[in-house]
Design an enzyme around this catalytic site. Structure first.
Site, PDB file in Angstrom:
ATOM      1  N   PRO A 196      29.898  -5.873   0.186  1.00  0.00           N
ATOM      2  CA  PRO A 196      30.929  -5.903  -0.344  1.00  0.00           C
ATOM      3  C   PRO A 196      31.661  -7.533  -0.527  1.00  0.00           C
ATOM      4  O   PRO A 196      32.559  -7.210   1.414  1.00  0.00           O
ATOM      5  CB  PRO A 196      31.853  -4.619  -0.609  1.00  0.00           C
ATOM      6  CG  PRO A 196      30.877  -3.726  -0.743  1.00  0.00           C
ATOM      7  CD  PRO A 196      30.888  -3.918   1.113  1.00  0.00           C
ATOM      8  N   GLU A 197      32.255  -8.694  -1.109  1.00  0.00           N
ATOM      9  CA  GLU A 197      32.155  -9.142  -0.329  1.00  0.00           C
ATOM     10  C   GLU A 197      33.432  -9.455  -1.992  1.00  0.00           C
ATOM     11  O   GLU A 197      32.947  -8.987  -2.303  1.00  0.00           O
ATOM     12  CB  GLU A 197      31.508 -10.646  -0.533  1.00  0.00           C
ATOM     13  CG  GLU A 197      30.721 -10.791   0.471  1.00  0.00           C
ATOM     14  CD  GLU A 197      29.552 -11.462   0.578  1.00  0.00           C
ATOM     15  OE1 GLU A 197      29.885 -12.994   0.303  1.00  0.00           O
ATOM     16  OE2 GLU A 197      28.349 -11.274   0.818  1.00  0.00           O
TER      17      GLU A 197
ATOM     18  N   LYS B 173      38.361  -9.370   1.008  1.00  0.00           N
ATOM     19  CA  LYS B 173      36.936  -7.420   1.246  1.00  0.00           C
ATOM     20  C   LYS B 173      37.909  -6.926   1.374  1.00  0.00           C
ATOM     21  O   LYS B 173      37.326  -6.035   0.462  1.00  0.00           O
ATOM     22  CB  LYS B 173      36.605  -7.528   2.105  1.00  0.00           C
ATOM     23  CG  LYS B 173      35.607  -9.685   1.954  1.00  0.00           C
ATOM     24  CD  LYS B 173      34.383  -8.996   2.924  1.00  0.00           C
ATOM     25  CE  LYS B 173      34.265 -10.641   3.132  1.00  0.00           C
ATOM     26  NZ  LYS B 173      32.872 -10.236   4.668  1.00  0.00           N
TER      27      LYS B 173
ATOM     28  N   ARG C  62      31.802   5.142   6.230  1.00  0.00           N
ATOM     29  CA  ARG C  62      31.712   4.983   7.735  1.00  0.00           C
ATOM     30  C   ARG C  62      32.423   4.985   8.578  1.00  0.00           C
ATOM     31  O   ARG C  62      32.909   4.366   9.820  1.00  0.00           O
ATOM     32  CB  ARG C  62      30.144   5.149   8.068  1.00  0.00           C
ATOM     33  CG  ARG C  62      29.461   6.314   7.246  1.00  0.00           C
ATOM     34  CD  ARG C  62      29.454   7.656   7.240  1.00  0.00           C
ATOM     35  NE  ARG C  62      29.434   8.992   6.434  1.00  0.00           N
ATOM     36  CZ  ARG C  62      29.619  10.171   6.378  1.00  0.00           C
ATOM     37  NH1 ARG C  62      30.182  10.993   7.013  1.00  0.00           N
ATOM     38  NH2 ARG C  62      29.336  11.213   5.449  1.00  0.00           N
TER      39      ARG C  62
ATOM     40  N   ARG D 232      22.806 -12.762  12.126  1.00  0.00           N
ATOM     41  CA  ARG D 232      23.333 -12.859  10.748  1.00  0.00           C
ATOM     42  C   ARG D 232      21.944 -13.075   9.820  1.00  0.00           C
ATOM     43  O   ARG D 232      21.391 -13.619  10.617  1.00  0.00           O
ATOM     44  CB  ARG D 232      24.096 -13.721   9.738  1.00  0.00           C
ATOM     45  CG  ARG D 232      25.689 -12.731  10.730  1.00  0.00           C
ATOM     46  CD  ARG D 232      27.291 -14.118  10.048  1.00  0.00           C
ATOM     47  NE  ARG D 232      28.324 -13.203  10.486  1.00  0.00           N
ATOM     48  CZ  ARG D 232      28.575 -12.429   9.543  1.00  0.00           C
ATOM     49  NH1 ARG D 232      28.185 -12.185   8.463  1.00  0.00           N
ATOM     50  NH2 ARG D 232      30.166 -12.304  10.147  1.00  0.00           N
TER      51      ARG D 232
END
Ligand SMILES: [Zn+2]
Length: 269
Positions: free
Chosen positions: A2-3, A58, A110, A259
């Protein structure tokens, strides 16, 4: 992961539900997710009222009446759910916080964490973050100065939380596509007008994504029509091989520094 738009959507929705509400219970399923023994965590939280829900990059910050802060980072795989005991998801939550008859479930933590910190500790943890991309004080000129400190490729600078806080893999590619610039373009090669275009594209893409509720797949609560509304609006991210919505050219899926990177060689340069 999530950003900014995903975390901002959570912040907005949780502010409406949690602010002014007292914490009535805590359940810890995974002690590694928090930063102290479960009993100490519960002691400090139960009876404490949420005063405001904020976001920085974030992170989501749950401010408490005692002055402490619950600092949340979802990392990869984390998500939230707000509901009752009856409509909870068929998934284990690492932490659950009760607010009267409602519960806030922290799932998939996690790698992510929920740390209870003093105001000073929280400030210290966030001190190295760069400015907010949608900060009204951030101008095209100050954005250009931030980018010029970096010599590498656009994608590297955009996802670097010390340069700007809140942009990750998906929105870095989306805003480069919006600006017509390749994410692997080297920063020193950018012309001033391209830098300005990138700044405006960054704000336009992030504002649109916030408005539409970001790309999280799981709704925050039953009947939530906001969260995840941006999911179908990503134009290049995770769309390798599909036609570019702007020029029809096939979207390239590339890799840079382990990435994923997505771009269109037809309309990005
Ligand atoms: Zn294209």
């Amino acid at each position: 992961m999530p950003e900014l738009p995903e975390m901002e959507t959570y912040r907005r929705l949780l502010q409406q539900r949690l602010a002014g509400q007292a914490n009535t219970g805590v359940s810890i399923q995974r002690e590694k997710t928090i930063n102290m023994p479960a009993a100490a965590f519960e002691d400090q939280l139960i009876g404490n009222t949420f005063t405001a829900i904020e976001r920085r990059g974030k992170h989501v910050l749950f401010r408490l009446q005692s002055g402490s802060v619950l600092l949340l980072h979802l990392m990869l795989g984390g998500f939230l759910y707000w509901g009752t005991e009856e409509d909870k998801l068929e998934r284990t939550a690492q932490v659950t916080i009760s607010v009267g008859s409602h519960l806030l479930y922290f799932h998939g933590l996690r790698l992510g964490y929920l740390h209870l910190l003093s105001r000073e500790e929280a400030e210290h943890r966030l001190a190295a973050l760069g400015p907010e991309p949608l900060d009204p004080l951030l101008t095209a000129e100050s954005f250009a100065r931030l980018m010029q400190k970096k010599r590498g490729v656009l994608k590297a600078a955009l996802v670097d939380q010390h340069v700007l806080a809140g942009i990750g893999n998906c929105y870095a590619d989306e805003l480069c596509h919006h600006a017509g610039l390749l994410p692997l373009r080297r920063i020193p090669s950018l012309r001033p007008e391209e830098g300005t275009k990138l700044f405006h594209s960054m704000q336009a893409v992030l504002r649109d994504a916030v408005e539409r509720g970001g790309y999280m797949e799981t709704p925050l609560f039953r009947g939530d029509r906001l969260t995840g509304g941006y999911n179908d609006h990503c134009r290049v991210y995770d769309r390798g091989g599909e036609p570019c919505p702007r020029c029809g050219h096939a979207i390239t899926r590339d890799e840079w520094s382990s990435r994923k990177v997505f771009y269109c060689t037809g309309c990005q340069q």
